[in-house]
Design a protein around this motif. Structure first.
Motif, PDB file in Angstrom:
ATOM      1  N   GLN A 143      38.179  22.271  66.763  1.00 14.85           N
ATOM      2  CA  GLN A 143      37.380  23.463  66.518  1.00 14.85           C
ATOM      3  C   GLN A 143      37.644  24.532  67.581  1.00 14.85           C
ATOM      4  O   GLN A 143      37.752  25.729  67.265  1.00 14.85           O
ATOM      5  CB  GLN A 143      35.887  23.103  66.504  1.00 14.85           C
ATOM      6  CG  GLN A 143      35.481  22.229  65.323  1.00 14.85           C
ATOM      7  CD  GLN A 143      34.038  21.787  65.410  1.00 14.85           C
ATOM      8  OE1 GLN A 143      33.464  21.654  66.494  1.00 14.85           O
ATOM      9  NE2 GLN A 143      33.417  21.559  64.264  1.00 14.85           N
ATOM     10  N   GLN A 182      40.966  26.168  66.999  1.00  8.34           N
ATOM     11  CA  GLN A 182      40.889  27.130  65.897  1.00  8.34           C
ATOM     12  C   GLN A 182      40.252  28.431  66.362  1.00  8.34           C
ATOM     13  O   GLN A 182      40.714  29.529  66.017  1.00  8.34           O
ATOM     14  CB  GLN A 182      40.078  26.528  64.740  1.00  8.34           C
ATOM     15  CG  GLN A 182      39.990  27.425  63.510  1.00  8.34           C
ATOM     16  CD  GLN A 182      41.357  27.759  62.941  1.00  8.34           C
ATOM     17  OE1 GLN A 182      42.165  26.872  62.707  1.00  8.34           O
ATOM     18  NE2 GLN A 182      41.630  29.029  62.723  1.00  8.34           N
ATOM     19  N   ASN A 202      42.773  30.271  68.400  1.00 10.15           N
ATOM     20  CA  ASN A 202      43.758  30.910  67.526  1.00 10.15           C
ATOM     21  C   ASN A 202      43.193  32.191  66.906  1.00 10.15           C
ATOM     22  O   ASN A 202      43.882  33.212  66.812  1.00 10.15           O
ATOM     23  CB  ASN A 202      44.200  29.946  66.421  1.00 10.15           C
ATOM     24  CG  ASN A 202      44.992  28.764  66.963  1.00 10.15           C
ATOM     25  OD1 ASN A 202      45.519  28.805  68.068  1.00 10.15           O
ATOM     26  ND2 ASN A 202      45.070  27.693  66.193  1.00 10.15           N
ATOM     27  N   ASP A 203      41.921  32.105  66.480  1.00  7.08           N
ATOM     28  CA  ASP A 203      41.267  33.288  65.903  1.00  7.08           C
ATOM     29  C   ASP A 203      41.168  34.409  66.934  1.00  7.08           C
ATOM     30  O   ASP A 203      41.404  35.584  66.617  1.00  7.08           O
ATOM     31  CB  ASP A 203      39.865  32.928  65.397  1.00  7.08           C
ATOM     32  CG  ASP A 203      39.904  31.985  64.198  1.00  7.08           C
ATOM     33  OD1 ASP A 203      40.977  31.877  63.568  1.00  7.08           O
ATOM     34  OD2 ASP A 203      38.867  31.364  63.904  1.00  7.08           O
TER      35      ASP A 203
END
Length: 222
Positions: free
Chosen positions: A124, A127, A130-131
């Protein structure tokens, strides 16, 4: 103090909301990414320690199970030799080890659950990171686009200003050419000659006037 106080704050964070409230979104996204990367390193380090503890528990578990089997074999041997007292002692040792096996198995399962939880958090967090990096890339692209448009607009303004100056200079050159032509037409003319001619004209006018007046008098006498 960091932007986030807990790992859950990062996982549950709304990047768009954070950036909308920020006075300097580019600085904010850099700080967010930095804290996420640092947190990711910490979580991975925790995972590495849990993995090491889990491997240690697994080794202890295998060793205890091996010892338990060994004591069971000794108890069988003692019974075969009609040494029930020794068999009882061996069984007691085995049971003690079995109790320890149960404790280590619980520890192993707990470590396994903890590792699974950390793995989920890492996924999580990765992610989210990355966002955030995608957001940062978008902000940089927007900034580059705006800068390009401003440079282009500035260049157009300079070109328009240059064009206006060129038109004005062209008009000045035309005026200079016309004035020069007039001055050229006057070149070679003698100012004294022009003055003499003008004065002679006045004298001629006087002579004409006298002759005309004389003619009028003669006509009256007739």
């Amino acid at each position: 103090m960091g932007i986030f106080s807990r790992l859950s704050d990062i996982i549950n964070s709304n990047l768009n909301s954070l950036l909308d409230r920020a006075e300097d979104p580019e600085k904010m996204i850099r700080l967010i990414i930095q804290e996420m990367e640092e947190t990711l390193v910490e979580v991975r380090s925790s995972s590495a320690r849990v993995i090491a503890d889990k491997k240690d528990a697994e080794r202890r578990l295998n060793r205890l199970k091996s010892e338990a089997l060994d004591w069971e074999s000794k108890a069988r041997l003692a019974l075969d030799k009609n040494r029930e007292d020794l068999a009882r002692a061996a069984i007691a040792e085995k049971q003690s080890i079995d109790d320890e096996v149960i404790m280590v198995e619980k520890e192993f399962d707990s470590l396994d659950d903890h590792l699974a939880h950390l793995s989920e958090e890492i996924a999580q967090l990765q992610q989210k990171l990355n966002d955030a990096k995608a957001k940062q890339k978008g902000l940089l692209m927007r900034q580059k686009t705006v800068s390009t448009r401003m440079r282009t607009r500035g260049q157009l303004s300079r070109e328009q200003l240059t064009d206006a100056f060129e038109k004005f200079e062209h008009y000045e050159r035309r005026m200079d050419t016309m004035e020069s032509q007039i001055e050229a037409d006057d070149l070679g003319r003698d100012a004294k000659v022009d003055l003499k001619t003008e004065i002679d004209s006045l004298a001629k006018d006087d002579a004409v006037n006298e002759a005309l007046e004389k003619l009028r008098k003669d006509m009256k006498q007739d």
